[in-house]
Design a protein around this motif. Structure first.
Motif, PDB file in Angstrom:
ATOM      1  N   LYS A 100     -35.456 -15.848 -12.111  1.00 35.94           N
ATOM      2  CA  LYS A 100     -36.453 -15.927 -13.178  1.00 35.94           C
ATOM      3  C   LYS A 100     -37.254 -14.634 -13.174  1.00 35.94           C
ATOM      4  CE  LYS A 100     -40.451 -17.308 -15.239  1.00 35.94           C
ATOM      5  NZ  LYS A 100     -41.644 -16.464 -15.318  1.00 35.94           N
ATOM      6  N   PRO A 101     -36.811 -13.650 -13.980  1.00 38.80           N
ATOM      7  CA  PRO A 101     -37.545 -12.388 -14.035  1.00 38.80           C
ATOM      8  C   PRO A 101     -38.704 -12.500 -15.022  1.00 38.80           C
ATOM      9  CG  PRO A 101     -35.546 -12.223 -15.346  1.00 38.80           C
ATOM     10  CD  PRO A 101     -35.578 -13.612 -14.742  1.00 38.80           C
ATOM     11  N   GLY A 102     -39.885 -12.730 -14.508  1.00 38.96           N
ATOM     12  CA  GLY A 102     -41.044 -12.876 -15.386  1.00 38.96           C
ATOM     13  C   GLY A 102     -41.839 -11.597 -15.502  1.00 38.96           C
ATOM     14  N   GLY A 103     -42.816 -11.628 -16.372  1.00 38.23           N
ATOM     15  CA  GLY A 103     -43.689 -10.478 -16.550  1.00 38.23           C
ATOM     16  C   GLY A 103     -44.497 -10.189 -15.299  1.00 38.23           C
ATOM     17  N   LYS A 104     -45.096 -11.227 -14.734  1.00 30.81           N
ATOM     18  CA  LYS A 104     -45.872 -11.065 -13.501  1.00 30.81           C
ATOM     19  C   LYS A 104     -45.300 -11.876 -12.341  1.00 30.81           C
ATOM     20  CE  LYS A 104     -50.265  -9.967 -15.628  1.00 30.81           C
ATOM     21  NZ  LYS A 104     -51.669 -10.317 -15.777  1.00 30.81           N
ATOM     22  N   ILE A 105     -44.711 -13.014 -12.623  1.00 28.13           N
ATOM     23  CA  ILE A 105     -44.172 -13.895 -11.598  1.00 28.13           C
ATOM     24  C   ILE A 105     -42.646 -13.913 -11.703  1.00 28.13           C
ATOM     25  CG2 ILE A 105     -44.051 -16.280 -10.771  1.00 28.13           C
ATOM     26  CD1 ILE A 105     -46.764 -15.040 -10.267  1.00 28.13           C
ATOM     27  N   CYS A 106     -41.975 -13.679 -10.571  1.00 27.72           N
ATOM     28  CA  CYS A 106     -40.517 -13.708 -10.526  1.00 27.72           C
ATOM     29  C   CYS A 106     -40.081 -14.679  -9.430  1.00 27.72           C
ATOM     30  CB  CYS A 106     -39.953 -12.327 -10.217  1.00 27.72           C
ATOM     31  SG  CYS A 106     -40.333 -11.094 -11.460  1.00 27.72           S
ATOM     32  N   VAL A 107     -38.922 -15.304  -9.626  1.00 23.98           N
ATOM     33  CA  VAL A 107     -38.380 -16.244  -8.656  1.00 23.98           C
ATOM     34  C   VAL A 107     -37.000 -15.752  -8.219  1.00 23.98           C
ATOM     35  CG1 VAL A 107     -37.733 -18.651  -8.215  1.00 23.98           C
ATOM     36  CG2 VAL A 107     -39.657 -18.135  -9.746  1.00 23.98           C
ATOM     37  N   PHE A 108     -36.754 -15.831  -6.903  1.00 21.95           N
ATOM     38  CA  PHE A 108     -35.519 -15.329  -6.318  1.00 21.95           C
ATOM     39  C   PHE A 108     -34.843 -16.400  -5.481  1.00 21.95           C
ATOM     40  CE2 PHE A 108     -38.234 -11.760  -7.101  1.00 21.95           C
ATOM     41  CZ  PHE A 108     -37.380 -10.770  -7.559  1.00 21.95           C
ATOM     42  N   ASP A 109     -33.522 -16.440  -5.566  1.00 28.93           N
ATOM     43  CA  ASP A 109     -32.691 -17.259  -4.695  1.00 28.93           C
ATOM     44  C   ASP A 109     -32.258 -16.356  -3.546  1.00 28.93           C
ATOM     45  OD1 ASP A 109     -31.012 -19.648  -4.150  1.00 28.93           O
ATOM     46  OD2 ASP A 109     -29.391 -18.209  -4.427  1.00 28.93           O
ATOM     47  N   VAL A 110     -32.340 -16.861  -2.309  1.00 26.15           N
ATOM     48  CA  VAL A 110     -32.026 -16.068  -1.121  1.00 26.15           C
ATOM     49  C   VAL A 110     -31.040 -16.809  -0.238  1.00 26.15           C
ATOM     50  CG1 VAL A 110     -32.989 -14.907   0.894  1.00 26.15           C
ATOM     51  CG2 VAL A 110     -34.375 -15.165  -1.145  1.00 26.15           C
ATOM     52  N   GLU A 111     -30.093 -16.067   0.323  1.00 26.49           N
ATOM     53  CA  GLU A 111     -29.165 -16.610   1.316  1.00 26.49           C
ATOM     54  C   GLU A 111     -29.093 -15.659   2.498  1.00 26.49           C
ATOM     55  OE1 GLU A 111     -26.041 -18.946  -1.612  1.00 26.49           O
ATOM     56  OE2 GLU A 111     -25.383 -17.102  -0.622  1.00 26.49           O
ATOM     57  N   VAL A 112     -29.041 -16.216   3.701  1.00 24.23           N
ATOM     58  CA  VAL A 112     -28.776 -15.443   4.913  1.00 24.23           C
ATOM     59  C   VAL A 112     -27.406 -15.891   5.407  1.00 24.23           C
ATOM     60  CG1 VAL A 112     -29.490 -14.925   7.271  1.00 24.23           C
ATOM     61  CG2 VAL A 112     -31.218 -15.168   5.467  1.00 24.23           C
ATOM     62  N   LEU A 113     -26.534 -14.902   5.667  1.00 23.34           N
ATOM     63  CA  LEU A 113     -25.130 -15.162   5.981  1.00 23.34           C
ATOM     64  C   LEU A 113     -24.718 -14.503   7.286  1.00 23.34           C
ATOM     65  CD1 LEU A 113     -23.990 -14.171   2.408  1.00 23.34           C
ATOM     66  CD2 LEU A 113     -24.129 -16.512   3.246  1.00 23.34           C
ATOM     67  N   GLY A 117     -19.529 -14.791   6.633  1.00 25.46           N
ATOM     68  CA  GLY A 117     -19.950 -15.373   5.362  1.00 25.46           C
ATOM     69  C   GLY A 117     -20.458 -16.797   5.460  1.00 25.46           C
ATOM     70  N   LYS A 118     -20.644 -17.304   6.688  1.00 32.24           N
ATOM     71  CA  LYS A 118     -21.180 -18.651   6.868  1.00 32.24           C
ATOM     72  C   LYS A 118     -22.656 -18.668   6.476  1.00 32.24           C
ATOM     73  CE  LYS A 118     -21.941 -22.253  10.307  1.00 32.24           C
ATOM     74  NZ  LYS A 118     -21.796 -22.625  11.715  1.00 32.24           N
ATOM     75  N   LEU A 119     -23.048 -19.693   5.716  1.00 37.61           N
ATOM     76  CA  LEU A 119     -24.425 -19.816   5.268  1.00 37.61           C
ATOM     77  C   LEU A 119     -25.314 -20.264   6.434  1.00 37.61           C
ATOM     78  CD1 LEU A 119     -26.315 -19.660   2.792  1.00 37.61           C
ATOM     79  CD2 LEU A 119     -25.769 -22.067   2.362  1.00 37.61           C
ATOM     80  N   ILE A 120     -26.224 -19.394   6.829  1.00 40.55           N
ATOM     81  CA  ILE A 120     -27.154 -19.671   7.924  1.00 40.55           C
ATOM     82  C   ILE A 120     -28.416 -20.330   7.373  1.00 40.55           C
ATOM     83  CG2 ILE A 120     -28.555 -18.628   9.763  1.00 40.55           C
ATOM     84  CD1 ILE A 120     -25.471 -18.548  10.216  1.00 40.55           C
ATOM     85  N   GLY A 121     -28.871 -19.860   6.232  1.00 42.28           N
ATOM     86  CA  GLY A 121     -30.074 -20.414   5.614  1.00 42.28           C
ATOM     87  C   GLY A 121     -30.159 -20.034   4.156  1.00 42.28           C
ATOM     88  N   LYS A 122     -31.010 -20.768   3.433  1.00 41.44           N
ATOM     89  CA  LYS A 122     -31.127 -20.576   1.990  1.00 41.44           C
ATOM     90  C   LYS A 122     -32.567 -20.845   1.590  1.00 41.44           C
ATOM     91  CE  LYS A 122     -28.880 -22.112  -2.259  1.00 41.44           C
ATOM     92  NZ  LYS A 122     -28.732 -20.780  -2.787  1.00 41.44           N
ATOM     93  N   GLY A 123     -33.041 -20.133   0.587  1.00 39.68           N
ATOM     94  CA  GLY A 123     -34.408 -20.348   0.163  1.00 39.68           C
ATOM     95  C   GLY A 123     -34.675 -19.899  -1.252  1.00 39.68           C
ATOM     96  N   THR A 124     -35.897 -20.174  -1.663  1.00 36.72           N
ATOM     97  CA  THR A 124     -36.406 -19.748  -2.960  1.00 36.72           C
ATOM     98  C   THR A 124     -37.752 -19.083  -2.717  1.00 36.72           C
ATOM     99  OG1 THR A 124     -35.323 -21.620  -4.031  1.00 36.72           O
ATOM    100  CG2 THR A 124     -37.041 -20.495  -5.291  1.00 36.72           C
ATOM    101  N   PHE A 125     -37.902 -17.867  -3.196  1.00 37.11           N
ATOM    102  CA  PHE A 125     -39.130 -17.103  -3.009  1.00 37.11           C
ATOM    103  C   PHE A 125     -39.698 -16.714  -4.369  1.00 37.11           C
ATOM    104  CE2 PHE A 125     -37.569 -17.085   1.143  1.00 37.11           C
ATOM    105  CZ  PHE A 125     -38.472 -16.507   2.024  1.00 37.11           C
TER     106      PHE A 125
END
Length: 138
Positions: A100-113, A117-125
């Protein structure tokens, strides 16, 4: 924007990331990748990567992805889920995608691998873009 130059700038100016061994390896518009070569100081007393190191990777990669949008930004919220232990590994990769690329606020999906390529963790920032602080590349 010269994304390679931006990655180099992120690596040279982010003192904390450099101190803990996190390197931005790729930036594209709304996207970034970082790597961390694991050292003994990254491990908790059980011998797996400390949760704070994983969260820090997620936060740093989001900062680089946010920078790709042309301004500095700060994290205002971060939700991270630890899904698999990071044990007996040499390197981790974190990937952030702007959802979500906003004017002032943006949201990102994050993965740590893991290296495989195994998914260690996942988040939203969520970041707040500092519109008065544009990214200036030398």
């Amino acid at each position: 924007m010269d994304y390679q130059k931006l990655a180099e700038q992120r690596n040279s100016t982010n003192n904390f990331a450099r101190h803990v061994g996190i390197v931005t390896t790729k930036i594209e518009h709304g996207y970034a990748e970082v790597k961390m070569e694991l050292q003994p100081f990254h491990l908790n007393p059980t011998g797996i990567v400390h949760g704070g190191a994983l969260y820090t990777m997620a936060d740093v990669v989001v900062g680089s992805a946010n920078a790709s949008l042309g301004t500095h930004g700060v994290t205002v919220d971060g939700e991270y889920h630890y899904l698999s232990p990071a044990a007996n590994m040499k390197e981790l990769t974190a990937v952030a995608r702007c959802i979500k690329p906003g004017g002032k606020i943006c949201v990102f999906d994050v993965e740590v691998l893991s290296e495989e390529g195994k998914l260690i963790g996942k988040g939203t920032f969520t970041t707040y873009r500092l519109l008065d602080k544009p990214i200036l590349l030398d």
